[in-house]
Design an enzyme around this catalytic site. Sequence first.
Site, PDB file in Angstrom:
ATOM      1  N   CYS A  77       0.730  -1.145   0.046  1.00 45.12           N
ATOM      2  CA  CYS A  77       0.014   0.088  -0.158  1.00 45.12           C
ATOM      3  C   CYS A  77       0.991   1.315   0.064  1.00 45.12           C
ATOM      4  O   CYS A  77       1.501   1.396  -1.074  1.00 45.12           O
ATOM      5  CB  CYS A  77      -0.944  -0.208   1.167  1.00 45.12           C
ATOM      6  SG  CYS A  77      -2.342   1.181   0.958  1.00 45.12           S
ATOM      7  N   HIS A 182      -3.698  -4.567   0.177  1.00 44.32           N
ATOM      8  CA  HIS A 182      -3.332  -5.007   1.402  1.00 44.32           C
ATOM      9  C   HIS A 182      -3.181  -6.590   1.193  1.00 44.32           C
ATOM     10  O   HIS A 182      -4.414  -7.122   1.640  1.00 44.32           O
ATOM     11  CB  HIS A 182      -4.318  -4.641   2.396  1.00 44.32           C
ATOM     12  CG  HIS A 182      -4.054  -3.224   2.639  1.00 44.32           C
ATOM     13  ND1 HIS A 182      -3.476  -2.644   3.538  1.00 44.32           N
ATOM     14  CD2 HIS A 182      -4.882  -2.081   2.173  1.00 44.32           C
ATOM     15  CE1 HIS A 182      -3.514  -1.426   3.487  1.00 44.32           C
ATOM     16  NE2 HIS A 182      -4.361  -1.063   2.567  1.00 44.32           N
ATOM     17  N   GLU A 184      -2.312  -8.740   3.393  1.00 47.27           N
ATOM     18  CA  GLU A 184      -2.619  -9.465   4.572  1.00 47.27           C
ATOM     19  C   GLU A 184      -4.002  -9.435   4.781  1.00 47.27           C
ATOM     20  O   GLU A 184      -4.473 -10.308   5.501  1.00 47.27           O
ATOM     21  CB  GLU A 184      -1.710  -8.370   5.727  1.00 47.27           C
ATOM     22  CG  GLU A 184      -2.572  -7.009   6.302  1.00 47.27           C
ATOM     23  CD  GLU A 184      -2.249  -5.967   5.077  1.00 47.27           C
ATOM     24  OE1 GLU A 184      -2.373  -4.850   5.360  1.00 47.27           O
ATOM     25  OE2 GLU A 184      -1.287  -6.109   4.200  1.00 47.27           O
TER      26      GLU A 184
END
Length: 200
Positions: A77, A182, A184
């Site tokens: 990001c 993102h 994650e």
Amino acid sequence: MKTVIIKYNAGNVQSVMFALDRLGAPYLLTDDEAEIRSADKVIFPGVGEASTAMAYLRQRGLDKLIPSLKQPVLGTCVGMQLMCRHSEENNTTCMGIFDIDVRRFPTDGVLNGQRLKVPHTGWNNIHTLRGPLTERLPENAYVYFVHSYAADVCPETTAVCDYVRPFSAMLHRDNFYAAQFHAEISGNAGQTILENFLKL
């Protein structure tokens, strides 16, 4: 294996820590130069505004440290944007690891007759995949984005997303890897990308 998450004031570190916990990958959250240099893998996450984040990196000397690293580094990001040459967000000079600029999405974008909102928020697919981080990833995999700025497509692009314009969803040069989304919190696709990174 020692994985370090770089600690700075634009890090969305909690979700990254949860993702590494799910993978059973031990990690250390730090801004200490010796700890970062001795890591096997380095993750450079980010949420927030480019100029403030770069100012913090300069105060800590991290703006010089990160480009000098030799082990695999993954920026996500805002972390990815700070690894580029320049961001239009507050006219910010970034670290220049990737020789490409980051530009704001125009607010007058239209797709299929629908005005596209900025920031680009939510799930979108990535395509034209290449490079080691996209192994085992299906073409047009869906990942989660939250951003108003994006790097143009360039020779270092390893995944493309289309929103207002085609942009670099992922970049790779030497030991440096980056994802605009993102990873994650991007479900199975994000987990696969993180697994691939940890296996480098």
